[in-house]
Design an enzyme around this catalytic site. Sequence first.
Site, PDB file in Angstrom:
ATOM      1  CG  HIS A  18     -28.071  17.833  48.834  1.00  0.00           C
ATOM      2  ND1 HIS A  18     -26.177  18.816  48.569  1.00  0.00           N
ATOM      3  CD2 HIS A  18     -27.524  17.365  48.379  1.00  0.00           C
ATOM      4  CE1 HIS A  18     -25.615  18.208  47.286  1.00  0.00           C
ATOM      5  NE2 HIS A  18     -26.493  17.223  46.851  1.00  0.00           N
ATOM      6  CE  LYS A  42     -18.720  12.555  42.309  1.00  0.00           C
ATOM      7  NZ  LYS A  42     -20.077  12.524  42.519  1.00  0.00           N
ATOM      8  NE  ARG A  92     -30.046  14.959  41.667  1.00  0.00           N
ATOM      9  CZ  ARG A  92     -28.901  14.729  41.441  1.00  0.00           C
ATOM     10  NH1 ARG A  92     -28.150  16.251  40.901  1.00  0.00           N
ATOM     11  NH2 ARG A  92     -27.891  13.911  41.781  1.00  0.00           N
ATOM     12  CB  SER A 130     -22.667  19.510  43.246  1.00  0.00           C
ATOM     13  OG  SER A 130     -23.546  19.311  44.698  1.00  0.00           O
TER      14      SER A 130
HETATM   15  P1  ADP Z   1     -23.157  12.068  45.334  1.00  0.00           P
HETATM   16  O1  ADP Z   1     -21.300  12.065  45.258  1.00  0.00           O
HETATM   17  O2  ADP Z   1     -22.882  10.367  47.202  1.00  0.00           O
HETATM   18  O3  ADP Z   1     -23.733  11.446  44.741  1.00  0.00           O
HETATM   19  P2  ADP Z   1     -23.837  14.569  46.511  1.00  0.00           P
HETATM   20  O4  ADP Z   1     -23.191  15.036  47.410  1.00  0.00           O
HETATM   21  O5  ADP Z   1     -23.949  14.311  44.731  1.00  0.00           O
HETATM   22  O6  ADP Z   1     -23.453  13.581  46.715  1.00  0.00           O
HETATM   23  O7  ADP Z   1     -25.127  14.180  46.229  1.00  0.00           O
HETATM   24  C1  ADP Z   1     -25.812  13.557  47.954  1.00  0.00           C
HETATM   25  C2  ADP Z   1     -27.279  12.772  48.218  1.00  0.00           C
HETATM   26  O8  ADP Z   1     -28.299  14.619  47.308  1.00  0.00           O
HETATM   27  C3  ADP Z   1     -27.756  12.147  46.643  1.00  0.00           C
HETATM   28  O9  ADP Z   1     -28.306  10.799  47.181  1.00  0.00           O
HETATM   29  C4  ADP Z   1     -28.040  12.889  45.790  1.00  0.00           C
HETATM   30  O10 ADP Z   1     -28.763  12.031  44.680  1.00  0.00           O
HETATM   31  C5  ADP Z   1     -28.948  14.044  46.310  1.00  0.00           C
HETATM   32  N1  ADP Z   1     -29.445  14.735  45.602  1.00  0.00           N
HETATM   33  C6  ADP Z   1     -28.595  15.343  44.782  1.00  0.00           C
HETATM   34  N2  ADP Z   1     -29.100  16.857  44.510  1.00  0.00           N
HETATM   35  C7  ADP Z   1     -30.471  16.835  44.636  1.00  0.00           C
HETATM   36  C8  ADP Z   1     -31.537  17.919  44.143  1.00  0.00           C
HETATM   37  N3  ADP Z   1     -31.423  18.508  43.611  1.00  0.00           N
HETATM   38  N4  ADP Z   1     -32.913  16.917  45.376  1.00  0.00           N
HETATM   39  C9  ADP Z   1     -33.018  15.919  45.441  1.00  0.00           C
HETATM   40  N5  ADP Z   1     -31.446  15.458  46.009  1.00  0.00           N
HETATM   41  C10 ADP Z   1     -30.056  15.070  45.691  1.00  0.00           C
END
Ligand code: ADP
Length: 151
Positions: A18, A42, A92, A130
Amino acid sequence: MKRIALFPGSFDPFTKGHEDIVLRGLTLFDEIIVAIGFNSSKSVRYFEIEFMIDRINTTFKDYPNIKVATFSELTAEFARRNGARYLLRGLRNTTDFEYENSIAQVNRYLNEELESVFLITSPQFASISSSIIREVHRYQGDVSSFLPYKL
Ligand code: ADP
């Protein structure tokens, strides 16, 4: 006009993946709001929301143009209220793409002035998620190398 982007997510927890998206986003936008959504499907968090706000603020303490906020409404509406014309998201893999594609279509329908912008993950962060970090942490595994701050 100031280019403000919203980077919405659950951030449970906020990871180095992130952080990378936000820092690279700064080359495109004047201001980025990291927006932690809650009350969604969630809604039961692993890391407390106040704790995560604090850790994200610590991570970006040297960047006055990176803000942190929470929201519990439609992302498109929160963006509109905060003057954000861009939604920043990370990709990703194809699974992310499928999911992001449908969200982007809905957000466009809800707020046609809002443009979704996607950055492809940097290879060293491609396998950070995450959910995996939560699993490792739940069983006392060391997750420090995946996070940009100390737990
Ligand atoms: P959500 O619950 O909306 O999916 P996340 O907190 O999991 O939220 O992720 C927020 C954003 O960050 C999403 O666009 C997700 O694809 C992106 N993201 C998560 N992990 C990575 C990573 N390792 N590299 C690039 N983008 C990521």
